[in-house]
Write a protein that holds these residues in place. Structure first.
Motif, PDB file in Angstrom:
ATOM      1  N   VAL A  66       0.836  -1.204   0.000  1.00 43.57           N
ATOM      2  CA  VAL A  66       0.000   0.000   0.000  1.00 43.57           C
ATOM      3  C   VAL A  66       0.870   1.254   0.000  1.00 43.57           C
ATOM      4  CG1 VAL A  66      -1.735   1.313   1.299  1.00 43.57           C
ATOM      5  CG2 VAL A  66      -1.928  -1.181   1.133  1.00 43.57           C
ATOM      6  N   LYS A  67       1.925   1.246   0.786  1.00 35.40           N
ATOM      7  CA  LYS A  67       2.796   2.422   0.875  1.00 35.40           C
ATOM      8  C   LYS A  67       3.390   2.800  -0.474  1.00 35.40           C
ATOM      9  CE  LYS A  67       4.347   2.290   5.705  1.00 35.40           C
ATOM     10  NZ  LYS A  67       5.528   2.074   6.592  1.00 35.40           N
ATOM     11  N   LYS A  68       3.665   1.792  -1.306  1.00 37.87           N
ATOM     12  CA  LYS A  68       4.248   2.068  -2.627  1.00 37.87           C
ATOM     13  C   LYS A  68       3.362   2.978  -3.467  1.00 37.87           C
ATOM     14  CE  LYS A  68       6.811  -2.266  -3.350  1.00 37.87           C
ATOM     15  NZ  LYS A  68       6.878  -3.470  -4.231  1.00 37.87           N
ATOM     16  N   TYR A  69       2.054   2.892  -3.240  1.00 37.99           N
ATOM     17  CA  TYR A  69       1.105   3.580  -4.117  1.00 37.99           C
ATOM     18  C   TYR A  69       0.586   4.896  -3.537  1.00 37.99           C
ATOM     19  CZ  TYR A  69       0.965  -0.534  -7.091  1.00 37.99           C
ATOM     20  OH  TYR A  69       1.303  -1.560  -7.943  1.00 37.99           O
ATOM     21  N   LEU A  70       1.048   5.271  -2.347  1.00 35.00           N
ATOM     22  CA  LEU A  70       0.491   6.453  -1.706  1.00 35.00           C
ATOM     23  C   LEU A  70       0.658   7.708  -2.559  1.00 35.00           C
ATOM     24  CD1 LEU A  70       1.466   5.961   2.065  1.00 35.00           C
ATOM     25  CD2 LEU A  70      -0.667   5.388   0.899  1.00 35.00           C
ATOM     26  N   ALA A  71       1.838   7.914  -3.094  1.00 33.50           N
ATOM     27  CA  ALA A  71       2.067   9.114  -3.914  1.00 33.50           C
ATOM     28  C   ALA A  71       1.238   9.065  -5.187  1.00 33.50           C
ATOM     29  CB  ALA A  71       3.551   9.239  -4.244  1.00 33.50           C
ATOM     30  N   ALA A  72       1.141   7.879  -5.793  1.00 39.52           N
ATOM     31  CA  ALA A  72       0.411   7.746  -7.061  1.00 39.52           C
ATOM     32  C   ALA A  72      -1.077   8.027  -6.894  1.00 39.52           C
ATOM     33  CB  ALA A  72       0.619   6.345  -7.635  1.00 39.52           C
ATOM     34  N   ILE A  73      -1.613   7.685  -5.732  1.00 47.08           N
ATOM     35  CA  ILE A  73      -3.052   7.824  -5.527  1.00 47.08           C
ATOM     36  C   ILE A  73      -3.384   9.085  -4.721  1.00 47.08           C
ATOM     37  CG2 ILE A  73      -3.420   6.599  -3.337  1.00 47.08           C
ATOM     38  CD1 ILE A  73      -5.507   4.879  -4.945  1.00 47.08           C
ATOM     39  N   HIS A  74      -2.324   9.844  -4.372  1.00 48.58           N
ATOM     40  CA  HIS A  74      -2.477  11.138  -3.698  1.00 48.58           C
ATOM     41  C   HIS A  74      -3.051  10.998  -2.292  1.00 48.58           C
ATOM     42  CE1 HIS A  74      -1.465  12.501  -7.634  1.00 48.58           C
ATOM     43  NE2 HIS A  74      -2.563  11.967  -8.133  1.00 48.58           N
ATOM     44  N   TRP A  75      -2.480  10.015  -1.569  1.00 48.69           N
ATOM     45  CA  TRP A  75      -2.754   9.859  -0.156  1.00 48.69           C
ATOM     46  C   TRP A  75      -1.464  10.177   0.601  1.00 48.69           C
ATOM     47  CZ3 TRP A  75      -5.193   4.239  -0.143  1.00 48.69           C
ATOM     48  CH2 TRP A  75      -6.421   4.271  -0.832  1.00 48.69           C
ATOM     49  N   GLU A  76      -1.584  10.505   1.882  1.00 46.58           N
ATOM     50  CA  GLU A  76      -0.395  10.743   2.689  1.00 46.58           C
ATOM     51  C   GLU A  76      -0.506   9.981   4.003  1.00 46.58           C
ATOM     52  OE1 GLU A  76      -0.086  14.901   3.262  1.00 46.58           O
ATOM     53  OE2 GLU A  76      -1.963  15.111   4.384  1.00 46.58           O
ATOM     54  N   THR A  77       0.637   9.556   4.514  1.00 45.81           N
ATOM     55  CA  THR A  77       0.665   8.779   5.750  1.00 45.81           C
ATOM     56  C   THR A  77       0.362   9.667   6.948  1.00 45.81           C
ATOM     57  OG1 THR A  77       2.313   7.259   4.822  1.00 45.81           O
ATOM     58  CG2 THR A  77       2.097   7.304   7.214  1.00 45.81           C
ATOM     59  N   VAL A  78      -0.525   9.181   7.804  1.00 51.80           N
ATOM     60  CA  VAL A  78      -0.830   9.853   9.062  1.00 51.80           C
ATOM     61  C   VAL A  78      -0.056   9.193  10.199  1.00 51.80           C
ATOM     62  CG1 VAL A  78      -2.646  10.353  10.758  1.00 51.80           C
ATOM     63  CG2 VAL A  78      -3.115  10.593   8.314  1.00 51.80           C
ATOM     64  N   ALA A  79      -0.045   7.858  10.224  1.00 49.10           N
ATOM     65  CA  ALA A  79       0.645   7.145  11.304  1.00 49.10           C
ATOM     66  C   ALA A  79       0.846   5.689  10.914  1.00 49.10           C
ATOM     67  CB  ALA A  79      -0.168   7.237  12.599  1.00 49.10           C
ATOM     68  N   THR A  80       1.833   5.068  11.501  1.00 49.23           N
ATOM     69  CA  THR A  80       2.033   3.618  11.410  1.00 49.23           C
ATOM     70  C   THR A  80       2.298   3.102  12.819  1.00 49.23           C
ATOM     71  OG1 THR A  80       4.403   3.910  10.970  1.00 49.23           O
ATOM     72  CG2 THR A  80       2.945   3.645   9.069  1.00 49.23           C
ATOM     73  N   ALA A  81       1.935   1.848  13.059  1.00 48.96           N
ATOM     74  CA  ALA A  81       2.143   1.261  14.381  1.00 48.96           C
ATOM     75  C   ALA A  81       2.291  -0.242  14.244  1.00 48.96           C
ATOM     76  CB  ALA A  81       0.983   1.600  15.314  1.00 48.96           C
ATOM     77  N   ASP A  82       3.265  -0.793  14.968  1.00 50.87           N
ATOM     78  CA  ASP A  82       3.437  -2.233  14.999  1.00 50.87           C
ATOM     79  C   ASP A  82       2.488  -2.842  16.012  1.00 50.87           C
ATOM     80  OD1 ASP A  82       5.493  -2.225  13.100  1.00 50.87           O
ATOM     81  OD2 ASP A  82       6.990  -1.732  14.642  1.00 50.87           O
ATOM     82  N   SER A  83       2.364  -4.173  15.992  1.00 49.40           N
ATOM     83  CA  SER A  83       1.471  -4.864  16.921  1.00 49.40           C
ATOM     84  C   SER A  83       1.930  -4.616  18.355  1.00 49.40           C
ATOM     85  CB  SER A  83       1.452  -6.363  16.617  1.00 49.40           C
ATOM     86  OG  SER A  83       2.763  -6.892  16.681  1.00 49.40           O
ATOM     87  N   THR A  84       0.975  -4.488  19.246  1.00 47.79           N
ATOM     88  CA  THR A  84       1.277  -4.185  20.642  1.00 47.79           C
ATOM     89  C   THR A  84       0.907  -5.318  21.594  1.00 47.79           C
ATOM     90  OG1 THR A  84      -0.877  -3.089  20.856  1.00 47.79           O
ATOM     91  CG2 THR A  84       1.014  -1.695  20.278  1.00 47.79           C
ATOM     92  N   SER A  85       0.281  -6.378  21.072  1.00 46.44           N
ATOM     93  CA  SER A  85      -0.093  -7.496  21.939  1.00 46.44           C
ATOM     94  C   SER A  85      -0.026  -8.787  21.137  1.00 46.44           C
ATOM     95  CB  SER A  85      -1.506  -7.296  22.499  1.00 46.44           C
ATOM     96  OG  SER A  85      -2.461  -7.333  21.454  1.00 46.44           O
ATOM     97  N   GLU A  86      -0.059  -9.914  21.847  1.00 48.61           N
ATOM     98  CA  GLU A  86       0.009 -11.214  21.185  1.00 48.61           C
ATOM     99  C   GLU A  86      -1.188 -11.426  20.271  1.00 48.61           C
ATOM    100  OE1 GLU A  86       0.520 -14.444  23.844  1.00 48.61           O
ATOM    101  OE2 GLU A  86       2.352 -13.659  24.765  1.00 48.61           O
TER     102      GLU A  86
END
Length: 617
Positions: free
Chosen positions: A572-592
């Motif tokens: 999904v990140k690869k296409y952000l510029a092409a589709i004119h979206w911008e990242t707000v936040a990313t987060a890794d898993s926090t629990s099992e």
């Protein structure tokens, strides 16, 4: 002397043939490139530069010169990611791919118009899809926020005023300057949906004339809803309505409903079952919806019967309920006989409205004389199988459990939101599993809002879609916010949508390899939990197509939350510029319980085509 002219004619003819051949070669060479461009846009002859003042892009960047950078389909790791996706022509600003009548004409589909088949879903094959971004209309503005939006929207966002003129005597909507105002009227309730709703509650002797009947009436199906004022005014009584209408001569009515922030869906009572499970609604409503309920042995009324809960109501406001002319009397007589054979009884009748009630048990069905029509459905008929399934002109009896329970067994709202639904047992799910799922998503949604907090305020988000809702716990976790959620359940997985309705929420069945039945720019937030991995890895469908479909549905400045495996997030990140979206936040898993899921939150930018900018200026 006569032979010389003949020779010159031959030389002239030879020259003409050579020139024609050269021109043909040039046409085929350059024309093939144009055909490739046309295939990408499916009818669009030009790829336009996006308005750089909205995108902050390079003024010299021209989408039309970047055809060699486009690659649609699954990325095998070596594929070139486009710098920009093409933009569809402005005439496609309201495109609904699976409800596109131009597609029906082009494919020469043989449909029965009398059965409303032309208003049902007919999706394009992959090679006929619009692989381009849907542009907003000229002068588009960020929508007015809820609750103000219930009563007014920007005219530029839905530039269609014909309903204001056509329904001027019924107070559907009024054009006032740059806005369209909704006084709350309807075909049957010119003086306001709120007064009409109160009168229905009074007819049923509900406490304090409150339609929610002390929390026992929560989910409603409004058939032929117009601009959904009935559903909009039910919300203040803690009732949520699925406002349903086709893309017909009043083609923008559902678009207006969603722009107002009112739950709605594009659909029709035609030949296919509606995409909702059995026993989903406490009330079905039809206010002069112009439906022939007697056609095909009452099949449309029997579809409502399938959808109503035990003891559910059908409120019908129409001339047949009170008029005394010969035709209306005939219809009333035949309809009364039909519902009597269906074991419905009149709960109340006043003036122009009749309200029928469905039985609580199978007793009446069992007492009917042999051969009574309509028949009971076959024992092997699954009343919850709905996606692309034909309607049946039969009565859906209750299971032994429901028959013995003499009702749905649901807690009143709001307790039913967190109470384990009785139909959990259909899936072998335990009470403990349900409660753990509810708590898990409460924490996840709390985390989502923490990540979104720099970008949103209390009324930023109104229309929400959970693209893979499972038990509906994501939507349940949002109950304390002023939003509503369309819970979508995959057509080929466990049909947990009936559990979602049993929690007092709404939703639909869908296959994300196809476009959703809704207008562009209608949702503020889409939540995709393992949706991409599901359609790419398990179904083999195009991830790029899904990105384009999400962009079509999402409002400018709206948000997408993707919860999925890291390779999907990277995709999904690869296409952000092409589709004119911008990242707000990313987060890794926090629990099992999160496993190796990663969360990505992106925001869609507001952009206009250069043509729209010029027209706005």
């Amino acid at each position: 002397m006569r032979g010389r002219p003949d020779g010159s004619k031959k030389r002239l003819l030879t020259t003409f043939i050579l020139v024609a051949a050269a021109l043909l070669f040039l046409y085929l060479y350059f024309g093939s490139q144009n055909q490739g461009e046309s295939a990408l846009e499916y009818g669009s002859r030009s790829l336009r530069k996006l308005g750089s003042s909205y995108l902050g892009g390079d003024e010299e960047s021209d989408l039309g010169n970047k055809q060699d950078e486009f690659k649609f389909g699954l990325d095998d790791g070596d594929g070139i990611v486009p710098k920009s996706f093409p933009v569809c022509d402005d005439r496609y600003s309201e495109l609904i791919p699976c409800l596109d009548r131009n597609l029906i004409y082009q494919m020469r589909l043989k449909l029965d118009l009398s059965l409303m088949e032309h208003y049902e879903r007919h999706c394009p094959l992959p090679e006929r899809r619009f692989n381009c971004l849907i542009p907003p209309p000229t002068g588009y503005k960020v929508p007015i926020k809820w609750p103000k939006s219930r009563d007014e929207v920007w005219k530029a966002n839905i530039p269609h005023t014909h309903l204001a003129h056509e329904k001027s005597d019924q107070n559907w909507m009024v054009v006032k300057g740059e806005k369209i105002i909704f006084p709350g009227g309807g075909t049957h309730f010119h003086y306001g949906a709120d007064k009409y709703i109160k009168s229905l509650a009074n007819m049923l002797n509900f406490s304090k004339d409150n339609m929610n009947n002390e929390g026992n009436l929560r989910t409603v199906l409004d058939v032929g809803c117009g601009v959904a004022s009935f559903g909009g005014y039910l919300l203040s009584s803690d009732i949520i309505a699925m406002s349903l209408a086709p893309n017909d001569v009043h083609q923008n009515q559902i678009q207006f409903a969603l722009e107002r922030g009112i739950p709605a869906y594009l659909g029709v009572l035609g030949t296919k079952r509606l995409p909702y499970p059995s026993r989903s609604f406490e009330l079905a409503h039809c206010s002069r919806c112009r439906i022939d309920w007697l056609q095909r042995d009452g099949i449309l009324l029997l579809e409502l019967d399938r959808l109503l809960r035990p003891g559910g109501y059908f409120a019908y406001s129409s001339p047949e309920a009170y008029a005394q002319d010969e035709e209306d009397l005939r219809i009333w007589k035949e309809m009364s006989a039909l519902v009597e054979r269906m074991c419905w009884k009149i709960a109340a009748k006043r003036n122009q409205t009749v309200i029928w009630v469905k039985p609580l048990t199978n007793d009446c069905y069992m007492e009917r004389a042999p051969g009574t029509q309509p028949p009971l459905c076959r024992s092997n008929d699954d009343p919850d199988a709905v996606y692309g399934v034909n309607m049946e002109a039969c009565i859906t009896p209750y299971s032994e459990h429901d028959h013995a329970s003499k009702g749905s067994g649901l807690a009143p709202w709001p307790a039913r939101l967190t109470s384990p639904p009785p139909r959990l047992a259909d899936f072998g799910y335990s009470r403990d599993m349900f409660e753990k799922d509810t708590e898990l998503w409460r924490k996840r949604v709390e985390n989502y809002w923490d990540l979104l907090s720099p970008k949103i305020s209390a009324n930023t988000i109104r229309n929400v879609m959970d693209m893979k809702a499972n038990l509906g716990s994501f939507g349940a976790a949002l109950a304390n916010k002023d939003v509503w959620v369309m819970n979508v359940v995959p057509e080929d997985g466990p049909n947990t949508l009936k559990l979602i309705y049993d929690r007092g929420l709404i939703g639909s069945i869908h296959n994300w390899c196809e476009a959703y039945s809704i207008y562009p720019r209608t949702y503020d937030l889409l939540h995709a939990s393992n949706v991409f991995s599901d359609i790419i890895e398990r179904k083999g469908c195009s991830g790029e197509d899904l990105l384009i479909e999400i962009d079509r549905i999402l409002r400018p400045t709206g948000f997408l939350i993707v919860r999925d495996k890291k390779p999907v997030i990277d995709f999904v990140k690869k296409y952000l510029a092409a589709i004119h979206w911008e990242t707000v936040a990313t987060a890794d898993s926090t629990s099992e319980s999160d496993g190796d899921d990663v969360v990505l939150i992106v925001q869609k930018k507001l952009w206009l085509t250069s043509e729209s900018l010029r027209e706005t200026d």
